[in-house]
Design an enzyme around this catalytic site. Structure first.
Site, PDB file in Angstrom:
ATOM      1  N   SER A  35       0.909  -0.474  -0.126  1.00 54.65           N
ATOM      2  CA  SER A  35      -0.182  -0.364   0.105  1.00 54.65           C
ATOM      3  C   SER A  35       1.140   1.465  -0.012  1.00 54.65           C
ATOM      4  O   SER A  35       0.351   2.521   0.138  1.00 54.65           O
ATOM      5  CB  SER A  35      -0.842   0.323   0.889  1.00 54.65           C
ATOM      6  OG  SER A  35      -2.165  -1.136   0.849  1.00 54.65           O
ATOM      7  N   ASP A  56     -17.549   0.472  -0.630  1.00 61.99           N
ATOM      8  CA  ASP A  56     -16.538  -1.090  -0.473  1.00 61.99           C
ATOM      9  C   ASP A  56     -17.806  -2.072   0.673  1.00 61.99           C
ATOM     10  O   ASP A  56     -17.960  -1.357   1.404  1.00 61.99           O
ATOM     11  CB  ASP A  56     -15.175  -0.685   0.555  1.00 61.99           C
ATOM     12  CG  ASP A  56     -14.372  -2.028   1.079  1.00 61.99           C
ATOM     13  OD1 ASP A  56     -14.707  -2.724   0.759  1.00 61.99           O
ATOM     14  OD2 ASP A  56     -14.122  -1.254   1.701  1.00 61.99           O
ATOM     15  N   HIS A  73     -15.255  -0.213   4.026  1.00 60.04           N
ATOM     16  CA  HIS A  73     -15.422   0.766   5.119  1.00 60.04           C
ATOM     17  C   HIS A  73     -16.560   1.544   4.425  1.00 60.04           C
ATOM     18  O   HIS A  73     -16.629   2.827   4.765  1.00 60.04           O
ATOM     19  CB  HIS A  73     -14.178   1.189   5.083  1.00 60.04           C
ATOM     20  CG  HIS A  73     -13.094   0.571   4.641  1.00 60.04           C
ATOM     21  ND1 HIS A  73     -11.834  -0.212   5.001  1.00 60.04           N
ATOM     22  CD2 HIS A  73     -12.524   1.545   6.306  1.00 60.04           C
ATOM     23  CE1 HIS A  73     -10.659  -0.447   5.167  1.00 60.04           C
ATOM     24  NE2 HIS A  73     -11.457   0.131   6.309  1.00 60.04           N
TER      25      HIS A  73
END
Length: 619
Positions: free
Chosen positions: A325, A349, A370
Site C-alpha cells: 500500500s 466498499d 469501509h
C-alpha cells in the site's frame, strides 16, 4: 768410494735454474692472462657489468599511498587507516620456501588460510617484491621473528597502514570494505597503480570511489648487501595520498535507525529531499567489515554466507519487496492525472471486489469494508477496494508508464554499484518472461503494490522524496562532493513526472493531504502507532506485503505461520509536510512496526533542528 757415486753439483744447479725459469715464465703468463681478463672486464665490458652490478646492489621498492579517509556529514571518521605489523617474504632471497615456511610456523601460528593466500599472492608478485604472509603481528610474535631473523633469509617485518572501520557493522553495506586483491581483480586493475598495495575496494563507497581513495604509489631506490638487507636509500619519490571523502550519511542517525529495528531483519533509508543526500542507509543484520580487510578465513566467511538471515545482503538497495500500500499515493496521482477519477468520486466498499464474470473475490484488509470511500479516505484508511474498482479503468499500460516516472522499475543511480531495479510489470515484460498475456486480475493487484511488482527501500525513499518535492526530482547520493571522474560511472535515470501545471499542483496537495491524514487523523492507519504526540506534521503511508497467499475465506494469523512466511511491514513518509527536510522508507521483514521505526528516525533528525530554528527565531 767409486767415482760414479759422487753428486754432479753443476748439473743439479743447471736443472734447478731451468725449473725456476719455467716457473717464472708460467707465473708471468698467468699474470698476463689475469691482467688481460681484468682489462676485458673493467674496460671493454665496463658499462654492461656496471649496470648489472647496480641491479644486484640497488633495488627499486614501491611505496604504497595512504588511502583516503571517509567521514560522515558531521566529520565522524567512518573509515580510517591504522598501523599493522606485517610479516613478509622476498622470494628471491629465500633459499628453500617450504623449509622457510616450516621454520616460521614454529615461531608464529600460520593458519591454512594464510598459507593458501600467501601461495596465491607469491605467484603474481613482481621480482624482489615483499609478499605478505601474516598480518597484525602481536608484540610477542614480532619478538620471536626478530630474534630468529638471522636464520630466516628473505623474511622481514614491516609496519604498514591497513584499513579499519571503527563503526564496524553499522556502515558495512553502504561504505563497504576493502579486501585482498585476487585474480579477478588483477584482470581489471592497473598493476602500476597497485604497486605495494595489497587491497582494493570490494563493495559500497570503497569500491565506487576506489580511484579517488587509492592515491598514487611512490618508489625508493635502496642499496642492499649480499643478503638483501637495505643499507641506505639512494633516491625516493613519495606517494600521492588518496583523497578524503565526506558523506551525507549521519552516523548518529544510522545508529538510531539500527537500534529502532531492534535486531529484526529490515532496512531503513532516509534522504534529504532538497539535496538527494542519503542520511541513513541501514540494513540489518549486518557484519563486521574489518574481517575482510586482511583476508577472511573460510570458516568465518561460510558462516556469514550461509546464514539464513543473510547478513552480507544489503536489503536497502538490493532487497526487492512488494511495495504494497505504500504505492497508493502514486497510484492516486495516476488516477487523477489520467482522468480516471475526480477527488469527490466515491466507491462503496463492502469488503471485497469482483471482476465481471469472475467468482474470485479481491478482499479489502478490513473484511467488513469501509462503506463509501473517496480517494482521500482510500489513502487515509488504506482501502484496497477503492483501488480495485479503478484498476481496470486505469489499465496496466497507464499504470506502468506513470509509476515509471516515480523511479519504479529503474535503478536510482546512487553512487554504489550494489543496486537492483526492482520490477514494474507490463504487458511486454510478462510476454517476455512467461510467454503469457496480461490478465485483468493482475492489474487489480498491481495497483495496490502486490503481484509481480517489486521495489527496493531505496526506490521507495526516492519516490517519497519526489512526492515531498511536488514532482521535483533529486537523485540519491552518498558522497557530498561532486567528483566528475566517478559520477559518470553510475546509471540512474533522469526522472520527470511532467506534473507541473496548476491542476497538477492541486493533485499534489490532495495526495499529500491524504498522507497527512494517515498520520494525524483518528482514522489514519498510522495514527495510533506514531501520530500521537508528534511535534510536527508528517505525511506518510503504511503498507503490509504478503509473503504467502491466504486462501479465499481464510484470515491472516501470524501465529499460525512460520516466521519467514509472515507479512512484511512497510512505511514511507516525509516531514515537515509543508517544508520537507527528511524522507524515510522502512521495511521490516516478517514483522510489524515499520512506522514506529520511521517515527524514531524522524524525531531524532527533526526535533533538534526544529528547536534550534525556534530559538533562532525567538532571538
Amino acid at each position: 768410494m767409486p767415482q760414479d757415486t759422487l753428486k754432479d753439483h753443476g748439473a743439479e744447479k743447471k736443472l734447478v735454474n731451468i725449473r725456476l725459469w719455467v716457473a717464472v715464465g708460467f707465473m708471468i703468463l698467468l699474470c698476463l692472462g689475469l691482467i688481460s681478463r681484468l682489462f676485458y672486464l673493467q674496460v671493454v665490458r665496463h658499462v654492461e657489468l656496471s649496470t648489472q652490478s647496480d641491479e644486484n646492489r640497488v633495488l627499486v621498492q614501491p611505496i604504497p599511498p595512504t588511502r583516503g579517509l571517509i567521514y560522515d556529514k558531521n566529520g565522524v571518521l567512518l573509515a580510517m587507516n591504522k598501523p599493522s605489523h606485517i610479516l613478509s617474504i622476498v622470494r628471491e632471497q629465500a633459499k628453500d620456501m617450504d623449509v622457510l615456511l616450516a621454520d616460521i610456523a614454529k615461531l608464529v601460528n600460520l593458519t591454512e588460510g594464510e598459507l593458501k593466500r600467501f601461495d596465491q599472492r607469491i605467484r603474481r608478485r613482481r621480482p624482489f617484491e615483499a609478499v605478505p604472509l601474516k598480518f597484525d603481528l602481536t608484540s610477542e610474535e614480532i619478538a620471536r621473528i626478530t630474534v630468529n631473523q638471522f636464520r630466516l633469509p628473505g623474511v622481514d617485518i614491516n609496519a604498514e597502514l591497513v584499513r579499519y572501520y571503527p563503526e564496524k557493522e553499522a556502515f558495512a553495506h553502504s561504505i563497504g570494505y576493502v579486501g585482498r586483491i585476487n585474480d579477478r581483480d588483477l584482470q581489471t586493475l592497473d598493476p602500476a597503480l597497485y604497486s605495494g598495495t595489497h587491497t582494493t575496494g570490494k563493495i559500497g563507497v570503497e569500491r565506487s570511489y576506489e580511484s579517488i581513495l587509492l592515491g598514487k604509489p611512490g618508489f625508493q631506490e635502496v642499496e642492499t648487501n649480499a643478503r638483501g638487507r637495505v643499507l641506505r636509500v639512494l633516491k625516493k619519490e613519495p606517494p600521492v595520498p588518496g583523497r578524503d571523502i565526506n558523506l551525507y550519511l549521519d552516523s548518529k542517525l544510522q545508529k538510531i535507525a539500527i537500534e529502532a529495528i531492534n535486531g529484526r531483519r529490515g532496512a531503513v533509508v532516509a534522504m534529504d529531499p532538497k539535496t538527494g543526500g542519503v542520511l541513513t542507509m541501514a540494513s540489518t543484520p549486518s557484519f563486521d567489515p574489518n574481517l575482510f580487510v586482511t583476508g577472511i578465513d573460510t570458516k568465518t566467511f561460510n558462516g556469514l554466507n550461509t546464514n539464513i538471515e543473510r547478513p552480507l545482503y544489503n536489503r536497502a538497495s538490493l532487497g526487492e519487496y512488494p511495495p504494497a500500500s505504500t504505492v497508493k499515493p502514486v497510484m492516486g496521482l495516476a488516477l487523477l492525472a489520467n482522468g480516471v477519477v475526480k477527488p469527490e468520486d466515491r466507491v462503496f466498499d463492502k469488503g471485497w471486489f469482483q471482476l465481471p464474470g469472475s467468482e474470485h473475490r479481491f478482499r479489502n484488509w478490513k473484511r467488513s469494508g469501509h462503506g463509501w470511500v473517496d480517494l482521500n479516505q482510500a489513502i487515509t484508511v488504506s482501502n484496497d477496494t477503492y483501488f480495485y474498482n479503478q484498476a481496470g479503468k486505469l489499465g496496466i499500460d497507464n499504470l506502468h508508464d506513470f509509476a515509471s516516472q516515480f523511479g519504479f522499475g529503474h535503478r536510482t543511480g546512487i553512487d554504489i554499484r550494489e543496486e537492483r531495479p526492482g520490477l514494474l510489470p507490463s504487458r511486454e515484460w510478462k510476454r517476455g518472461a512467461y510467454e503469457q498475456p496480461w490478465y485483468p486480475g493482475e492489474t487489480v493487484i498491481a495497483i495496490i503494490g502486490q503481484g509481480y511488482m517489486l521495489a527496493t527501500p531505496l526506490q521507495l525513499a526516492e519516490s517519497t522524496s519526489l512526492i515531498a518535492n511536488r514532482g521535483h526530482y533529486v537523485q540519491p547520493r552518498l558522497v557530498r562532493e561532486n567528483i566528475p571522474e566517478v559520477q559518470g560511472e553510475f546509471w540512474g535515470d533522469d526522472i520527470s513526472t511532467g506534473l507541473t501545471d496548476e491542476a497538477d499542483a492541486f493533485n499534489w496537495e490532495l495526495i499529500i493531504g491524504a498522507m497527512e491524514e494517515v498520520i494525524h487523523s483518528p482514522r489514519g492507519t498510522a495514527n495510533w502507532r506514531i501520530g500521537r504526540g508528534l511535534k510536527y506534521r508528517m505525511a506518510g503511508k503504511t503498507g503490509t506485503a504478503q509473503v504467502v497467499s491466504i486462501a479465499q475465506g481464510e484470515e491472516y494469523d501470524a501465529e499460525k505461520l512460520k516466521e519467514f512466511e509472515r507479512d512484511h511491514s512497510l512505511f514511507i513518509g516525509f516531514a515537515p509536510a509543508d517544508d520537507p527536510q527528511i524522507a524515510v522508507s522502512v521495511i521490516l521483514e516478517n514483522s510489524n512496526g515499520a512506522s514506529n521505526v520511521a517515527r524514531k528516525v524522524m524525531d531524532a533528525y527533526l526535533l533538534p533542528r526544529l528547536a534550534a530554528a525556534k530559538n533562532q527565531k525567538e532571538k
